[in-house]
Design a protein around this motif. Sequence first.
Motif, mmCIF file in Angstrom:
data_model
loop_
_atom_site.group_PDB
_atom_site.id
_atom_site.type_symbol
_atom_site.label_atom_id
_atom_site.label_comp_id
_atom_site.label_asym_id
_atom_site.label_seq_id
_atom_site.Cartn_x
_atom_site.Cartn_y
_atom_site.Cartn_z
ATOM 1 N N GLN A 70 -39.967 2.507 53.390
ATOM 2 C CA GLN A 70 -39.424 3.720 52.788
ATOM 3 C C GLN A 70 -39.274 4.848 53.809
ATOM 4 O OE1 GLN A 70 -38.339 4.006 49.637
ATOM 5 N NE2 GLN A 70 -38.862 1.858 49.218
ATOM 6 N N ASP A 71 -40.233 4.962 54.726
ATOM 7 C CA ASP A 71 -40.164 6.015 55.750
ATOM 8 C C ASP A 71 -38.946 5.816 56.644
ATOM 9 O OD1 ASP A 71 -42.452 7.198 54.801
ATOM 10 O OD2 ASP A 71 -43.788 6.116 56.193
ATOM 11 N N GLN A 72 -38.680 4.571 57.029
ATOM 12 C CA GLN A 72 -37.517 4.282 57.868
ATOM 13 C C GLN A 72 -36.235 4.619 57.134
ATOM 14 O OE1 GLN A 72 -36.317 0.231 58.393
ATOM 15 N NE2 GLN A 72 -35.682 0.526 60.520
ATOM 16 N N GLN A 73 -36.176 4.297 55.850
ATOM 17 C CA GLN A 73 -34.983 4.593 55.067
ATOM 18 C C GLN A 73 -34.717 6.086 55.003
ATOM 19 O OE1 GLN A 73 -34.926 2.632 51.225
ATOM 20 N NE2 GLN A 73 -35.974 0.836 52.023
ATOM 21 N N LEU A 74 -35.765 6.863 54.779
ATOM 22 C CA LEU A 74 -35.619 8.310 54.672
ATOM 23 C C LEU A 74 -35.188 8.925 56.003
ATOM 24 C CD1 LEU A 74 -35.879 10.842 52.952
ATOM 25 C CD2 LEU A 74 -38.307 10.954 53.590
ATOM 26 N N SER A 75 -35.850 8.530 57.102
ATOM 27 C CA SER A 75 -35.515 9.105 58.410
ATOM 28 C C SER A 75 -34.117 8.684 58.853
ATOM 29 C CB SER A 75 -36.547 8.686 59.455
ATOM 30 O OG SER A 75 -36.541 7.274 59.634
ATOM 31 N N THR A 76 -33.742 7.438 58.539
ATOM 32 C CA THR A 76 -32.408 6.961 58.909
ATOM 33 C C THR A 76 -31.338 7.708 58.146
ATOM 34 O OG1 THR A 76 -33.246 4.743 59.400
ATOM 35 C CG2 THR A 76 -30.890 4.950 58.998
ATOM 36 N N ARG A 77 -31.563 7.946 56.858
ATOM 37 C CA ARG A 77 -30.573 8.684 56.061
ATOM 38 C C ARG A 77 -30.402 10.103 56.596
ATOM 39 N NH1 ARG A 77 -28.032 7.901 51.419
ATOM 40 N NH2 ARG A 77 -29.263 6.064 50.876
ATOM 41 N N ARG A 78 -31.493 10.737 56.997
ATOM 42 C CA ARG A 78 -31.408 12.093 57.550
ATOM 43 C C ARG A 78 -30.594 12.103 58.846
ATOM 44 N NH1 ARG A 78 -37.753 13.874 56.685
ATOM 45 N NH2 ARG A 78 -37.560 14.512 54.485
#
Length: 203
Positions: free
Chosen positions: A14-22
């Motif tokens: 989930q952390d990777q998904q959030l940082s990637t989207r940003r």
Amino acid sequence: TRVYVLSLVDKDDQDQQLSTRRKLENVACNALSDFHHHTLIRWGNEIEAILKTAVLHQCDLVMAVCTDQAAITINSKDVKVKSLAKRSPLPVLAIPESRLESFTSGPDKTPFSRTLIHVNPMEQNRLCTAFALRCARLLKTATILTSTGKPSDKPKHLAHLEFLRDRYWDPDSQSLMLLPRSDRNPGNNLLETISETAPDLVM
């Protein structure tokens, strides 16, 4: 034009998904402010995820940044451009990382000034060639239309190139040069043509 900016991530991170989207949002806002754009996060098989997304959103072109070895790095995995293009129902435009610096030249400049389009006279479906010529016109580049084959087929190749020019090229557009080449090894001939003409973009 509508642009979809896609990145692949680990489904369970989930952390990777959030940082990637940003990161995608920042890139899209800075580089695509004049376009309708959407950022998308996907996971799973790299090639399938790219192509399913392109088909789902009815895209006309797949663009990807690749290494000088013609590989796309996704989640530390190298995906060969050839593998993507072979399975893609859409045209694939691969941009080498070494060319990316050209894109920061400013909004009024293009990183491309000369396009080389290689066609196969034996191909019955001319939609890909028509699309490539349209892309060259949109990019406003000088264009070289070439084909390779046996020496005895050179007149036939020239006639085919002339047909494509008359059918799909606007005479008021940038310059278009026809370059039929003959060689017993068409693959090597194409590499020589690229070396001699030094295009910024090959389709």
